[in-house]
Design a protein around this motif. Structure first.
Motif, PDB file in Angstrom:
ATOM      1  N   CYS A 140       0.818  -1.213   0.000  1.00 38.59           N
ATOM      2  CA  CYS A 140       0.000   0.000   0.000  1.00 38.59           C
ATOM      3  C   CYS A 140       0.855   1.268   0.000  1.00 38.59           C
ATOM      4  CB  CYS A 140      -0.927   0.007   1.209  1.00 38.59           C
ATOM      5  SG  CYS A 140      -1.994  -1.449   1.321  1.00 38.59           S
ATOM      6  N   GLY A 141       2.008   1.195   0.658  1.00 34.31           N
ATOM      7  CA  GLY A 141       2.865   2.369   0.731  1.00 34.31           C
ATOM      8  C   GLY A 141       3.394   2.826  -0.610  1.00 34.31           C
ATOM      9  N   GLU A 142       3.439   1.941  -1.600  1.00 36.76           N
ATOM     10  CA  GLU A 142       3.980   2.316  -2.907  1.00 36.76           C
ATOM     11  C   GLU A 142       3.162   3.426  -3.572  1.00 36.76           C
ATOM     12  OE1 GLU A 142       6.816   1.029  -4.061  1.00 36.76           O
ATOM     13  OE2 GLU A 142       7.043  -0.493  -2.493  1.00 36.76           O
ATOM     14  N   CYS A 143       1.882   3.487  -3.262  1.00 34.72           N
ATOM     15  CA  CYS A 143       1.028   4.551  -3.818  1.00 34.72           C
ATOM     16  C   CYS A 143       0.671   5.614  -2.788  1.00 34.72           C
ATOM     17  CB  CYS A 143      -0.267   3.959  -4.391  1.00 34.72           C
ATOM     18  SG  CYS A 143      -0.051   2.996  -5.895  1.00 34.72           S
ATOM     19  N   HIS A 144       0.484   5.213  -1.537  1.00 34.31           N
ATOM     20  CA  HIS A 144      -0.058   6.128  -0.532  1.00 34.31           C
ATOM     21  C   HIS A 144       1.009   6.872   0.259  1.00 34.31           C
ATOM     22  CE1 HIS A 144      -4.350   5.103  -0.810  1.00 34.31           C
ATOM     23  NE2 HIS A 144      -3.945   3.879  -1.100  1.00 34.31           N
ATOM     24  N   THR A 145       2.294   6.627  -0.014  1.00 36.27           N
ATOM     25  CA  THR A 145       3.377   7.291   0.708  1.00 36.27           C
ATOM     26  C   THR A 145       4.167   8.190  -0.245  1.00 36.27           C
ATOM     27  OG1 THR A 145       3.570   5.468   2.287  1.00 36.27           O
ATOM     28  CG2 THR A 145       5.484   6.908   2.058  1.00 36.27           C
ATOM     29  N   PRO A 146       4.480   9.427   0.155  1.00 37.71           N
ATOM     30  CA  PRO A 146       5.263  10.322  -0.714  1.00 37.71           C
ATOM     31  C   PRO A 146       6.654   9.757  -0.984  1.00 37.71           C
ATOM     32  CG  PRO A 146       4.284  11.531   1.127  1.00 37.71           C
ATOM     33  CD  PRO A 146       4.105  10.071   1.425  1.00 37.71           C
ATOM     34  N   ARG A 147       7.237  10.218  -2.092  1.00 40.95           N
ATOM     35  CA  ARG A 147       8.585   9.800  -2.473  1.00 40.95           C
ATOM     36  C   ARG A 147       9.516  11.012  -2.538  1.00 40.95           C
ATOM     37  NH1 ARG A 147       8.768   4.581  -4.600  1.00 40.95           N
ATOM     38  NH2 ARG A 147       6.708   3.634  -4.837  1.00 40.95           N
ATOM     39  N   ASN A 148      10.814  10.748  -2.417  1.00 45.67           N
ATOM     40  CA  ASN A 148      11.795  11.817  -2.580  1.00 45.67           C
ATOM     41  C   ASN A 148      12.133  11.994  -4.059  1.00 45.67           C
ATOM     42  OD1 ASN A 148      13.729   9.777  -3.256  1.00 45.67           O
ATOM     43  ND2 ASN A 148      14.225   9.503  -1.090  1.00 45.67           N
ATOM     44  N   THR A 149      13.055  12.858  -4.356  1.00 44.27           N
ATOM     45  CA  THR A 149      13.353  13.185  -5.755  1.00 44.27           C
ATOM     46  C   THR A 149      13.946  12.012  -6.523  1.00 44.27           C
ATOM     47  OG1 THR A 149      15.502  14.088  -5.062  1.00 44.27           O
ATOM     48  CG2 THR A 149      13.673  15.644  -5.295  1.00 44.27           C
ATOM     49  N   LEU A 150      14.501  11.036  -5.817  1.00 43.57           N
ATOM     50  CA  LEU A 150      15.059   9.855  -6.484  1.00 43.57           C
ATOM     51  C   LEU A 150      14.101   8.675  -6.499  1.00 43.57           C
ATOM     52  CD1 LEU A 150      18.768   9.947  -5.225  1.00 43.57           C
ATOM     53  CD2 LEU A 150      17.866  10.656  -7.453  1.00 43.57           C
ATOM     54  N   GLY A 151      12.878   8.895  -6.037  1.00 42.09           N
ATOM     55  CA  GLY A 151      11.881   7.834  -6.097  1.00 42.09           C
ATOM     56  C   GLY A 151      11.836   6.925  -4.898  1.00 42.09           C
ATOM     57  N   GLY A 152      12.591   7.221  -3.854  1.00 39.30           N
ATOM     58  CA  GLY A 152      12.531   6.410  -2.647  1.00 39.30           C
ATOM     59  C   GLY A 152      11.370   6.833  -1.760  1.00 39.30           C
ATOM     60  N   LEU A 153      10.768   5.890  -1.065  1.00 37.62           N
ATOM     61  CA  LEU A 153       9.650   6.198  -0.177  1.00 37.62           C
ATOM     62  C   LEU A 153      10.119   7.019   1.023  1.00 37.62           C
ATOM     63  CD1 LEU A 153       7.682   2.818  -0.070  1.00 37.62           C
ATOM     64  CD2 LEU A 153       7.067   4.887  -1.318  1.00 37.62           C
ATOM     65  N   ASP A 154       9.337   8.023   1.380  1.00 37.27           N
ATOM     66  CA  ASP A 154       9.605   8.837   2.568  1.00 37.27           C
ATOM     67  C   ASP A 154       8.860   8.208   3.739  1.00 37.27           C
ATOM     68  OD1 ASP A 154       9.894  10.680   4.554  1.00 37.27           O
ATOM     69  OD2 ASP A 154       9.124  12.392   3.412  1.00 37.27           O
ATOM     70  N   TYR A 155       9.546   7.347   4.469  1.00 37.52           N
ATOM     71  CA  TYR A 155       8.894   6.597   5.544  1.00 37.52           C
ATOM     72  C   TYR A 155       8.470   7.483   6.710  1.00 37.52           C
ATOM     73  CZ  TYR A 155      10.193   2.281   3.190  1.00 37.52           C
ATOM     74  OH  TYR A 155      10.302   1.259   2.280  1.00 37.52           O
ATOM     75  N   THR A 156       9.000   8.703   6.794  1.00 38.98           N
ATOM     76  CA  THR A 156       8.555   9.617   7.858  1.00 38.98           C
ATOM     77  C   THR A 156       7.139  10.118   7.586  1.00 38.98           C
ATOM     78  OG1 THR A 156       9.436  11.615   6.788  1.00 38.98           O
ATOM     79  CG2 THR A 156      10.931  10.368   8.212  1.00 38.98           C
ATOM     80  N   ARG A 157       6.635   9.906   6.371  1.00 42.92           N
ATOM     81  CA  ARG A 157       5.264  10.309   6.031  1.00 42.92           C
ATOM     82  C   ARG A 157       4.477   9.086   5.540  1.00 42.92           C
ATOM     83  NH1 ARG A 157       5.599  15.222   2.028  1.00 42.92           N
ATOM     84  NH2 ARG A 157       7.454  14.133   1.231  1.00 42.92           N
ATOM     85  N   TRP A 158       4.625   8.009   6.250  1.00 45.11           N
ATOM     86  CA  TRP A 158       4.048   6.720   5.877  1.00 45.11           C
ATOM     87  C   TRP A 158       2.526   6.814   5.697  1.00 45.11           C
ATOM     88  CZ3 TRP A 158       5.194   2.451   3.681  1.00 45.11           C
ATOM     89  CH2 TRP A 158       4.479   1.269   3.889  1.00 45.11           C
ATOM     90  N   LEU A 159       2.076   6.476   4.492  1.00 44.50           N
ATOM     91  CA  LEU A 159       0.659   6.398   4.133  1.00 44.50           C
ATOM     92  C   LEU A 159      -0.086   7.734   4.281  1.00 44.50           C
ATOM     93  CD1 LEU A 159      -0.303   2.896   5.619  1.00 44.50           C
ATOM     94  CD2 LEU A 159       0.547   3.445   3.330  1.00 44.50           C
ATOM     95  N   GLN A 160       0.649   8.836   4.172  1.00 43.98           N
ATOM     96  CA  GLN A 160       0.053  10.152   4.326  1.00 43.98           C
ATOM     97  C   GLN A 160      -0.372  10.791   2.997  1.00 43.98           C
ATOM     98  OE1 GLN A 160       2.391  12.717   6.897  1.00 43.98           O
ATOM     99  NE2 GLN A 160       2.765  11.047   8.331  1.00 43.98           N
ATOM    100  N   GLY A 161      -0.494   9.982   1.958  1.00 46.61           N
ATOM    101  CA  GLY A 161      -0.938  10.493   0.665  1.00 46.61           C
ATOM    102  C   GLY A 161       0.225  10.964  -0.179  1.00 46.61           C
ATOM    103  N   ALA A 162       0.057  10.881  -1.511  1.00 45.60           N
ATOM    104  CA  ALA A 162       1.164  11.226  -2.403  1.00 45.60           C
ATOM    105  C   ALA A 162       0.646  11.527  -3.797  1.00 45.60           C
ATOM    106  CB  ALA A 162       2.152  10.054  -2.474  1.00 45.60           C
ATOM    107  N   PRO A 163       1.406  12.318  -4.569  1.00 45.83           N
ATOM    108  CA  PRO A 163       1.052  12.503  -5.979  1.00 45.83           C
ATOM    109  C   PRO A 163       1.135  11.160  -6.703  1.00 45.83           C
ATOM    110  CG  PRO A 163       2.722  14.087  -5.273  1.00 45.83           C
ATOM    111  CD  PRO A 163       2.617  13.065  -4.190  1.00 45.83           C
ATOM    112  N   THR A 164       0.295  10.962  -7.697  1.00 48.28           N
ATOM    113  CA  THR A 164       0.399   9.756  -8.512  1.00 48.28           C
ATOM    114  C   THR A 164       1.673   9.811  -9.339  1.00 48.28           C
ATOM    115  OG1 THR A 164      -0.953  10.805 -10.222  1.00 48.28           O
ATOM    116  CG2 THR A 164      -2.090   9.409  -8.613  1.00 48.28           C
ATOM    117  N   ALA A 165       2.150   8.660  -9.747  1.00 48.01           N
ATOM    118  CA  ALA A 165       3.432   8.591 -10.459  1.00 48.01           C
ATOM    119  C   ALA A 165       3.419   9.370 -11.766  1.00 48.01           C
ATOM    120  CB  ALA A 165       3.801   7.136 -10.717  1.00 48.01           C
ATOM    121  N   ASP A 166       2.258   9.475 -12.418  1.00 47.01           N
ATOM    122  CA  ASP A 166       2.188  10.215 -13.673  1.00 47.01           C
ATOM    123  C   ASP A 166       2.005  11.715 -13.467  1.00 47.01           C
ATOM    124  OD1 ASP A 166      -0.441  10.433 -12.861  1.00 47.01           O
ATOM    125  OD2 ASP A 166      -1.279   9.223 -14.487  1.00 47.01           O
TER     126      ASP A 166
END
Length: 296
Positions: free
Chosen positions: A202-228
């Motif tokens: 679930c975190g792959e979509c619902h967790t924000p990513r950094n500029t290199l595409g890694g998940l930002d675990y400090t904002r786990w499941l807090q919503g994120a822009p879609t990949a496109d």
């Protein structure tokens, strides 16, 4: 002095390249860990639905039984290029019919192909890395029962420097985190954590990513822009999703919200998958989500 320094440059370059090559070696599972494992296709079907395999690997716009033909082809646009889901049907030439349990384990746990190359993290191995070996063996057994497809997997549309697969070894060193994100305080929450953090990814979509595409675990499941970049996946932490645990479990089973709205977008696929799981699993997912800290 300058000449002496320059004479060391070739040595430093070779040493640096050797260090890079050593650090970025694709990971593989110790084959001894697979000893005695026997896959059960019935249990593997439950893993299949929990992991959402058909959502990505069924042919685009396929419906009904056709969704069980995992011919691939779905496009995943991203800032790094467009990735295409491969054929993972049991075809021995164009699918994964020739894969062993170890091959599947290497792919899911380490993002490593049978040929020893890094997979792109569009395949969510950073989440699957938490999967249990027995579940992987069971999934392997179930995949072998599905219809084969002779469809050739489409090559990813990725330009330099992202097309240098060896560099993904460095990405994994930075962002691969097989440890659990949260603590579990009961058997039910432990099961929910496994379904959310590992199989369900679930975190792959619902967790924000950094500029290199890694998940930002400090904002786990807090919503994120879609990949496109065309939309946003909502937060599912308790401060943003104030449904009861029963409401969450019912939504995952039926797609209906407490307000009698229906799931849309990619969640339609997720609900189709999770509806195959037992009610206890859906309640475990809901219980886990209710334990999360609120977002900022």
């Amino acid at each position: 002095m300058i000449r002496k320094v320059l004479s060391f440059l070739p040595f430093l370059a070779v040493a640096g390249l050797a260090l890079f090559w050593w650090l970025t070696v694709p990971g593989r599972i110790d084959s001894a860990r697979l000893g005695g494992l026997a896959g059960d296709p019935a249990r593997g079907e439950q893993v299949f639905w929990a992991a959402g395999c058909a959502s990505c690997h069924a042919a685009p716009e396929s419906q009904g039984e056709a969704r069980m033909v995992l011919a691939g082809g779905m496009a995943f646009p991203s800032p790094f290029g467009t990735f295409y889901a491969p054929n993972i049907s049991p075809d021995p030439d164009r699918g994964i019919g020739g894969w062993t349990v170890a091959d599947l384990a290497n792919a899911m746990l380490h993002g490593t192909s049978p040929e020893g190359a890094h997979y792109y993290p569009a395949f969510p191995y950073t989440s699957y890395a938490r999967a249990e070996l027995q579940d992987i063996a069971d999934l392997h057994a179930f995949l072998a029962t599905l219809p084969a497809s002779e469809t050739t997997s489409r090559a990813h549309d990725v330009s330099f420097p992202f097309n240098i697969r060896r560099s993904l070894g460095g990405w994994k060193l930075l962002f691969s985190r097989p440890a659990w994100v949260t603590e579990a305080t009961s058997p039910e929450i432990t099961r929910g954590r496994y379904l959310v953090e590992a199989l369900g990814h679930c975190g792959e979509c619902h967790t924000p990513r950094n500029t290199l595409g890694g998940l930002d675990y400090t904002r786990w499941l807090q919503g994120a822009p879609t990949a496109d970049g065309k939309g946003r996946t909502p937060a599912i932490t308790p401060d943003k999703l104030d449904w009861s645990a029963n409401d969450i479990a019912a939504y995952l089973a039926t797609g209906f919200t407490p307000e009698y709205d229906v799931a849309g977008g990619h969640m339609t696929e997720v609900v189709q998958n999770l509806a195959h799981l037992p009610e206890t699993d859906l309640k475990a997912i809901a219980a886990y989500l209710k334990t999360l800290p609120g977002g900022g």
